[in-house]
Design an enzyme around this catalytic site. Structure first.
Site, PDB file in Angstrom:
ATOM      1  N   ARG A   1       0.135  -5.044  12.953  1.00  0.00           N
ATOM      2  CA  ARG A   1      -0.784  -4.463  13.875  1.00  0.00           C
ATOM      3  C   ARG A   1      -0.832  -5.390  14.934  1.00  0.00           C
ATOM      4  O   ARG A   1      -1.149  -5.034  15.976  1.00  0.00           O
ATOM      5  CB  ARG A   1      -1.848  -3.822  13.234  1.00  0.00           C
ATOM      6  CG  ARG A   1      -1.651  -2.732  12.328  1.00  0.00           C
ATOM      7  CD  ARG A   1      -2.864  -1.922  12.032  1.00  0.00           C
ATOM      8  NE  ARG A   1      -2.390  -0.738  11.020  1.00  0.00           N
ATOM      9  CZ  ARG A   1      -3.577   0.057  10.712  1.00  0.00           C
ATOM     10  NH1 ARG A   1      -4.666  -0.150  11.020  1.00  0.00           N
ATOM     11  NH2 ARG A   1      -3.028   1.035   9.780  1.00  0.00           N
TER      12      ARG A   1
ATOM     13  N   ARG B   1       1.648   1.680  10.496  1.00  0.00           N
ATOM     14  CA  ARG B   1       1.303   1.829   9.030  1.00  0.00           C
ATOM     15  C   ARG B   1       2.562   1.884   8.236  1.00  0.00           C
ATOM     16  O   ARG B   1       3.313   2.449   7.985  1.00  0.00           O
ATOM     17  CB  ARG B   1       0.834   3.164   8.892  1.00  0.00           C
ATOM     18  CG  ARG B   1      -0.195   3.570   7.567  1.00  0.00           C
ATOM     19  CD  ARG B   1      -0.803   4.840   7.574  1.00  0.00           C
ATOM     20  NE  ARG B   1      -1.703   5.107   8.726  1.00  0.00           N
ATOM     21  CZ  ARG B   1      -3.074   4.616   8.648  1.00  0.00           C
ATOM     22  NH1 ARG B   1      -3.496   4.040   7.493  1.00  0.00           N
ATOM     23  NH2 ARG B   1      -3.949   4.891   9.592  1.00  0.00           N
TER      24      ARG B   1
ATOM     25  N   GLU C   1      -6.963   0.051  14.502  1.00  0.00           N
ATOM     26  CA  GLU C   1      -7.664  -1.065  13.901  1.00  0.00           C
ATOM     27  C   GLU C   1      -6.774  -2.090  13.460  1.00  0.00           C
ATOM     28  O   GLU C   1      -5.459  -1.968  13.158  1.00  0.00           O
ATOM     29  CB  GLU C   1      -7.924  -0.407  12.450  1.00  0.00           C
ATOM     30  CG  GLU C   1      -8.889  -1.041  11.548  1.00  0.00           C
ATOM     31  CD  GLU C   1      -9.088  -0.628  10.201  1.00  0.00           C
ATOM     32  OE1 GLU C   1      -9.078  -1.503   9.170  1.00  0.00           O
ATOM     33  OE2 GLU C   1      -8.996   0.449   9.961  1.00  0.00           O
TER      34      GLU C   1
ATOM     35  N   ARG D   1       0.725  -1.330   0.107  1.00  0.00           N
ATOM     36  CA  ARG D   1      -0.011   0.039   0.095  1.00  0.00           C
ATOM     37  C   ARG D   1       0.788   1.154  -0.066  1.00  0.00           C
ATOM     38  O   ARG D   1       1.884   1.356   0.699  1.00  0.00           O
ATOM     39  CB  ARG D   1      -0.926  -0.195   1.239  1.00  0.00           C
ATOM     40  CG  ARG D   1      -2.041  -1.235   1.222  1.00  0.00           C
ATOM     41  CD  ARG D   1      -2.988  -1.282   2.387  1.00  0.00           C
ATOM     42  NE  ARG D   1      -3.819  -2.319   2.298  1.00  0.00           N
ATOM     43  CZ  ARG D   1      -4.677  -2.570   2.997  1.00  0.00           C
ATOM     44  NH1 ARG D   1      -5.153  -1.766   4.299  1.00  0.00           N
ATOM     45  NH2 ARG D   1      -5.431  -3.621   3.020  1.00  0.00           N
TER      46      ARG D   1
ATOM     47  N   SER E   1     -11.031  -5.532   9.916  1.00  0.00           N
ATOM     48  CA  SER E   1     -12.366  -5.221   9.410  1.00  0.00           C
ATOM     49  C   SER E   1     -13.069  -6.486   8.706  1.00  0.00           C
ATOM     50  O   SER E   1     -12.315  -7.466   8.226  1.00  0.00           O
ATOM     51  CB  SER E   1     -12.485  -4.099   8.535  1.00  0.00           C
ATOM     52  OG  SER E   1     -11.688  -4.295   7.259  1.00  0.00           O
TER      53      SER E   1
END
Length: 381
Positions: free
Chosen positions: A342, A217, A289, A202, A292
């Protein structure tokens, strides 16, 4: 042409056949162009939203569930960057020299922890009926677009490969979504449940600041993703199943977390409804986070051409196509079983000890050669 014809009549039909062939080529070229234009227009239209989705920006998201309590410490808490440095688990500096910012080397027990997390997550998903996959990590731009992402937009998160129609994947959702592209599935084969391991890439365009430091990140990471293709009337049920699996996984590790029903402006184009899991990260002093789960209904399947044929009436029609039930688009759902960096942040920060060591949660130990604790390395000069 098969009958007895006069030479002049036959020649006339031959010429007509040539003309039709040329016309067909032109029509096919027009169809490709129009299909591409339709795809481009469709990209500007997001999915519908579930009637229960909170309206507004991220702050309007509502708490669906709260699990556990924040860990209490009798000593000064360290963040994962400091812990990783003292335990010799990461090297951000060397990675920055070799690859650039937001890259990292994992070292020593962190390598075993990554592999353990991946094997644990895949194993847990398989117990629940998911078929394991590894996927291509380079896909065609058209597949990325059909999954609802814009690889060449101004603020894209997708790395595109120059002078090609290919991209690096940002999630295994994309190649798994494409595995049944342009297919008609049998109703009896549904639901199809996959758990896929891949590396993800990403750009993290616009991401900066202290909240994104360290492993939180990054540009490249390992992830285990769950993906379901099902009948339209069952997607709400499987969405609930996916978030419950996530909650079971994170509860078993002893995390304190909350599940959010994400607000409409935070859904992204494909999602009809999305639940996020945010774990407490004491070193960062906030929730972050880690997962999801999204129900994309038929948003992706329409673009990917994934349909199924209901079997209620087709079995009574032996002649192909005669009175057969019309095909319907499947619904697709995706959920993160384990985003490795994470998860490492959460594990290090929540299970740190006063002596600088970190305890490994029991469910992970069998996948890490029985390792129970990561201890500081006392380097002698």
């Amino acid at each position: 042409m098969k009958g007895k014809l006069e030479p002049s009549e036959r020649q006339k039909l031959i010429e007509e056949g040539k003309s039709l062939k040329e016309e067909l080529v032109t029509l096919e070229e027009d169809l490709l162009k129009l299909t591409d234009e339709l795809q481009q227009e469709a990209q500007s239209i997001p999915n519908m939203t579930h009637p229960d989705v909170p309206l507004g920006g991220e702050d309007s998201s509502t708490v669906r569930k709260m699990v556990g309590k924040p860990a209490e410490f009798s000593f000064a808490v360290k963040d994962h960057v400091q812990l990783g440095k003292e335990l010799d688990l990461f090297d951000f500096d060397a990675a920055a020299e070799v690859s650039g910012s937001k890259f990292y080397y994992l070292k020593n027990e962190a390598v075993i922890l990554e592999m353990g997390l991946v094997n644990w997550a895949v194993s847990e998903a398989m117990k629940r009926g998911f078929t394991p996959l590894t996927t291509p990590e380079i896909v065609r731009s058209s597949v990325v677009e059909k999954c609802g992402f814009q690889p060449r937009g101004t603020n894209t998160q997708v790395y595109s490969i120059e002078n090609s129609d290919q991209c690096l994947i940002g999630t295994a959702e994309i190649p798994v979504g494409g595995i049944h592209m342009d297919s008609i599935l049998s109703e009896s084969s549904l639901p199809l449940k996959y758990v896929a391991f891949s590396h993800c890439f990403r750009t993290e365009a616009g991401a900066a600041g202290a909240a994104t430091r360290g492993l939180y990140r990054v540009h490249q990471f390992s992830k285990v993703e769950m993906f379901i293709l099902c009948r339209p009337d069952e997607s709400d049920l499987y969405h609930k199943e996916l978030i419950e699996i996530e909650e079971e996984l994170f509860s078993s590790l002893g995390f304190h977390f909350k599940t959010l029903d994400m607000a409409s402006e935070d859904l992204g184009a494909p999602a009809y409804r999305k639940f996020d899991v945010e774990a407490w990260m004491p070193g960062l002093g906030r929730y972050g986070e880690i997962s999801s789960a999204s129900n994309c209904t038929d948003y992706q399947s329409r673009r990917l051409g994934i349909r199924y044929r209901p079997e209620s009436s087709s079995s009574a029609s032996p002649k192909k196509g005669k009175n057969a039930a019309p095909t319907q688009f499947v619904h697709t759902l995706n959920a993160t079983a384990c985003a490795v960096p994470r998860m490492i942040v959460s594990l290090l920060e929540n299970f740190q000890q006063e002596d600088g060591s970190v305890i490994i949660p029991e469910p992970l130990r069998p996948f890490m050669g029985g390792l129970q604790i990561i201890k500081p390395k006392h380097i002698q000069n």
